[in-house]
Scaffold this motif. Structure first.
Motif, PDB file in Angstrom:
ATOM      1  N   ARG A 140       0.866  -1.176   0.000  1.00 20.21           N
ATOM      2  CA  ARG A 140       0.000   0.000   0.000  1.00 20.21           C
ATOM      3  C   ARG A 140       0.899   1.221   0.000  1.00 20.21           C
ATOM      4  NH1 ARG A 140      -4.087   0.333   4.825  1.00 20.21           N
ATOM      5  NH2 ARG A 140      -5.571  -0.207   3.178  1.00 20.21           N
ATOM      6  N   SER A 141       0.647   2.166  -0.937  1.00 22.89           N
ATOM      7  CA  SER A 141       1.414   3.415  -0.961  1.00 22.89           C
ATOM      8  C   SER A 141       0.730   4.433  -0.059  1.00 22.89           C
ATOM      9  CB  SER A 141       1.457   3.996  -2.385  1.00 22.89           C
ATOM     10  OG  SER A 141       1.964   3.051  -3.292  1.00 22.89           O
ATOM     11  N   ILE A 142       1.530   5.278   0.576  1.00 23.58           N
ATOM     12  CA  ILE A 142       1.019   6.306   1.494  1.00 23.58           C
ATOM     13  C   ILE A 142       1.696   7.625   1.141  1.00 23.58           C
ATOM     14  CG2 ILE A 142       0.811   6.968   3.930  1.00 23.58           C
ATOM     15  CD1 ILE A 142       1.129   3.976   4.618  1.00 23.58           C
ATOM     16  N   ASN A 143       0.909   8.681   1.005  1.00 22.23           N
ATOM     17  CA  ASN A 143       1.494   9.989   0.699  1.00 22.23           C
ATOM     18  C   ASN A 143       1.774  10.735   2.004  1.00 22.23           C
ATOM     19  OD1 ASN A 143       2.172  12.582  -0.084  1.00 22.23           O
ATOM     20  ND2 ASN A 143       0.825  12.530  -1.886  1.00 22.23           N
ATOM     21  N   LEU A 144       3.054  10.985   2.296  1.00 23.18           N
ATOM     22  CA  LEU A 144       3.428  11.650   3.551  1.00 23.18           C
ATOM     23  C   LEU A 144       3.773  13.113   3.326  1.00 23.18           C
ATOM     24  CD1 LEU A 144       5.749   8.828   4.975  1.00 23.18           C
ATOM     25  CD2 LEU A 144       3.334   9.230   5.509  1.00 23.18           C
ATOM     26  N   GLY A 145       3.564  13.608   2.112  1.00 23.01           N
ATOM     27  CA  GLY A 145       3.985  14.979   1.797  1.00 23.01           C
ATOM     28  C   GLY A 145       2.827  15.879   1.415  1.00 23.01           C
ATOM     29  N   ASN A 146       3.174  17.017   0.808  1.00 21.28           N
ATOM     30  CA  ASN A 146       2.152  17.988   0.373  1.00 21.28           C
ATOM     31  C   ASN A 146       1.973  18.019  -1.137  1.00 21.28           C
ATOM     32  OD1 ASN A 146       1.840  18.919   3.060  1.00 21.28           O
ATOM     33  ND2 ASN A 146       3.776  20.041   2.821  1.00 21.28           N
ATOM     34  N   GLU A 147       2.697  17.163  -1.843  1.00 21.08           N
ATOM     35  CA  GLU A 147       2.617  17.082  -3.306  1.00 21.08           C
ATOM     36  C   GLU A 147       2.111  15.692  -3.667  1.00 21.08           C
ATOM     37  OE1 GLU A 147       3.704  19.696  -5.050  1.00 21.08           O
ATOM     38  OE2 GLU A 147       4.358  20.688  -3.188  1.00 21.08           O
ATOM     39  N   PRO A 148       1.623  15.524  -4.907  1.00 19.49           N
ATOM     40  CA  PRO A 148       1.263  14.163  -5.306  1.00 19.49           C
ATOM     41  C   PRO A 148       2.480  13.231  -5.205  1.00 19.49           C
ATOM     42  CG  PRO A 148       0.382  15.753  -6.876  1.00 19.49           C
ATOM     43  CD  PRO A 148       1.312  16.520  -5.966  1.00 19.49           C
ATOM     44  N   LEU A 149       2.236  12.009  -4.785  1.00 21.99           N
ATOM     45  CA  LEU A 149       3.288  10.987  -4.764  1.00 21.99           C
ATOM     46  C   LEU A 149       3.152  10.200  -6.072  1.00 21.99           C
ATOM     47  CD1 LEU A 149       5.520   9.294  -3.387  1.00 21.99           C
ATOM     48  CD2 LEU A 149       3.678   7.876  -2.439  1.00 21.99           C
ATOM     49  N   VAL A 150       4.176  10.305  -6.920  1.00 21.03           N
ATOM     50  CA  VAL A 150       4.116   9.681  -8.238  1.00 21.03           C
ATOM     51  C   VAL A 150       5.139   8.551  -8.317  1.00 21.03           C
ATOM     52  CG1 VAL A 150       4.319  10.066 -10.725  1.00 21.03           C
ATOM     53  CG2 VAL A 150       3.376  11.861  -9.257  1.00 21.03           C
ATOM     54  N   THR A 151       4.658   7.348  -8.616  1.00 19.09           N
ATOM     55  CA  THR A 151       5.550   6.194  -8.753  1.00 19.09           C
ATOM     56  C   THR A 151       5.283   5.499 -10.080  1.00 19.09           C
ATOM     57  OG1 THR A 151       3.952   4.861  -7.524  1.00 19.09           O
ATOM     58  CG2 THR A 151       5.813   5.732  -6.271  1.00 19.09           C
ATOM     59  N   PHE A 152       6.294   4.838 -10.577  1.00 23.57           N
ATOM     60  CA  PHE A 152       6.181   3.994 -11.770  1.00 23.57           C
ATOM     61  C   PHE A 152       6.369   2.557 -11.305  1.00 23.57           C
ATOM     62  CE2 PHE A 152       7.881   1.577 -15.273  1.00 23.57           C
ATOM     63  CZ  PHE A 152       7.098   1.984 -16.344  1.00 23.57           C
ATOM     64  N   TYR A 153       5.517   1.669 -11.772  1.00 25.40           N
ATOM     65  CA  TYR A 153       5.574   0.284 -11.291  1.00 25.40           C
ATOM     66  C   TYR A 153       5.571  -0.696 -12.458  1.00 25.40           C
ATOM     67  CZ  TYR A 153       0.711   0.530 -12.541  1.00 25.40           C
ATOM     68  OH  TYR A 153      -0.434   0.710 -13.257  1.00 25.40           O
ATOM     69  N   ALA A 154       6.058  -1.886 -12.192  1.00 27.29           N
ATOM     70  CA  ALA A 154       5.998  -2.980 -13.177  1.00 27.29           C
ATOM     71  C   ALA A 154       5.910  -4.309 -12.439  1.00 27.29           C
ATOM     72  CB  ALA A 154       7.225  -2.958 -14.075  1.00 27.29           C
ATOM     73  N   TYR A 155       5.063  -5.178 -12.959  1.00 30.80           N
ATOM     74  CA  TYR A 155       4.912  -6.519 -12.376  1.00 30.80           C
ATOM     75  C   TYR A 155       4.373  -7.492 -13.414  1.00 30.80           C
ATOM     76  CZ  TYR A 155      -0.052  -5.277 -11.935  1.00 30.80           C
ATOM     77  OH  TYR A 155      -1.345  -4.897 -12.201  1.00 30.80           O
ATOM     78  N   ARG A 156       4.541  -8.782 -13.133  1.00 26.59           N
ATOM     79  CA  ARG A 156       4.079  -9.843 -14.045  1.00 26.59           C
ATOM     80  C   ARG A 156       2.582  -9.745 -14.293  1.00 26.59           C
ATOM     81  NH1 ARG A 156       6.189 -15.909 -12.897  1.00 26.59           N
ATOM     82  NH2 ARG A 156       4.047 -16.400 -13.457  1.00 26.59           N
TER      83      ARG A 156
END
Ligand SMILES: O=P(O)(O)OC[C@H]1O[C@H](O)[C@H](O)[C@@H](O)[C@@H]1O
Ligand SMILES: [Fe+2]
Length: 192
Positions: A140-156
């Motif tokens: 689970r991702s959690i945003n701890l800041g004041n800006e959007p939390l942007v991640t790139f992911y890859a999985y099977r």
């Protein structure tokens, strides 16, 4: 469509916003997360008020075979429900032995993980940081800041999502704001 009928392609994702100009994202407003935040009254009030968009992400339409990879960005907005930071629902993979990698493009936050054996862990996202989710760990991702939390992911692509376990049992831990800082606490709603 079989695995080897997929043609090569390229897709755009903005390095800061994570948004694609060419693909439509899947959106999760707060109302889709009933029961997941500790403070039910704060949850209901926010849903009634304006049902804010908590996160959005991209889902590719690829065959769900072991040889394909699903990838894209996830954009988790800043905010809180009560004193609990905005987060994604989180899931186990249906094929529990599937790992996943997330690379942080912008914002700051964390990935909260736990496995059925009872181990839990948190790893922090800042731009340039990659987090590895090993097989067996719900994430689970959690945003701890004041800006959007942007991640790139890859999985099977055959991994699948198991939400049921998280929806009924919850996570062992929560991340809340205390005196202006994140604090990890036991989830009062967690069920063995
Ligand atoms: O599935 P959620 O926990 O709601 O998170 C939404 C999405 O976040 C990430 O981008 C994952 O890689 C996706 O597989 C997931 O579906
Ligand atoms: Fe996943």
């Amino acid at each position: 469509m079989s695995e080897n009928t997929v043609k090569p392609f390229a897709l755009d994702f903005d390095l800061i916003t994570g948004l694609s100009q060419t693909k439509e994202s899947t959106k999760r407003p707060l109302s889709k997360m009933k029961g997941m935040y500790a403070d039910d009254a704060a949850f209901e009030a926010a849903v009634q008020n304006n049902d804010p968009l908590v996160y959005e992400y991209y889902e590719l339409d690829l065959p769900e075979t072991p040889g394909n990879l699903l990838f894209g960005t996830s954009i988790l907005y800043p905010g809180k429900v009560g004193n609990e930071y905005y987060m994604t629902k989180g899931h186990f993979h249906t094929i529990l032995e599937t790992g996943e990698v997330y690379y942080c493009l912008s914002g700051n936050g964390a990935m909260l993980m736990e496995n059925p054996e009872g181990d839990w862990d948190i790893q922090y996202f800042t731009p340039g940081q990659a987090v590895y989710v090993p097989p067996r760990y719900a994430h689970r991702s959690i945003n701890l800041g004041n800006e959007p939390l942007v991640t790139f992911y890859a999985y099977r692509a055959d991994a699948g999502h198991d939400y049921g376990t998280i929806e009924t049992k919850g996570y062992r831990k929560l991340v809340v704001e205390k005196d202006g800082k994140p604090e990890i606490i036991d989830n009062p709603k967690w069920k063995e």
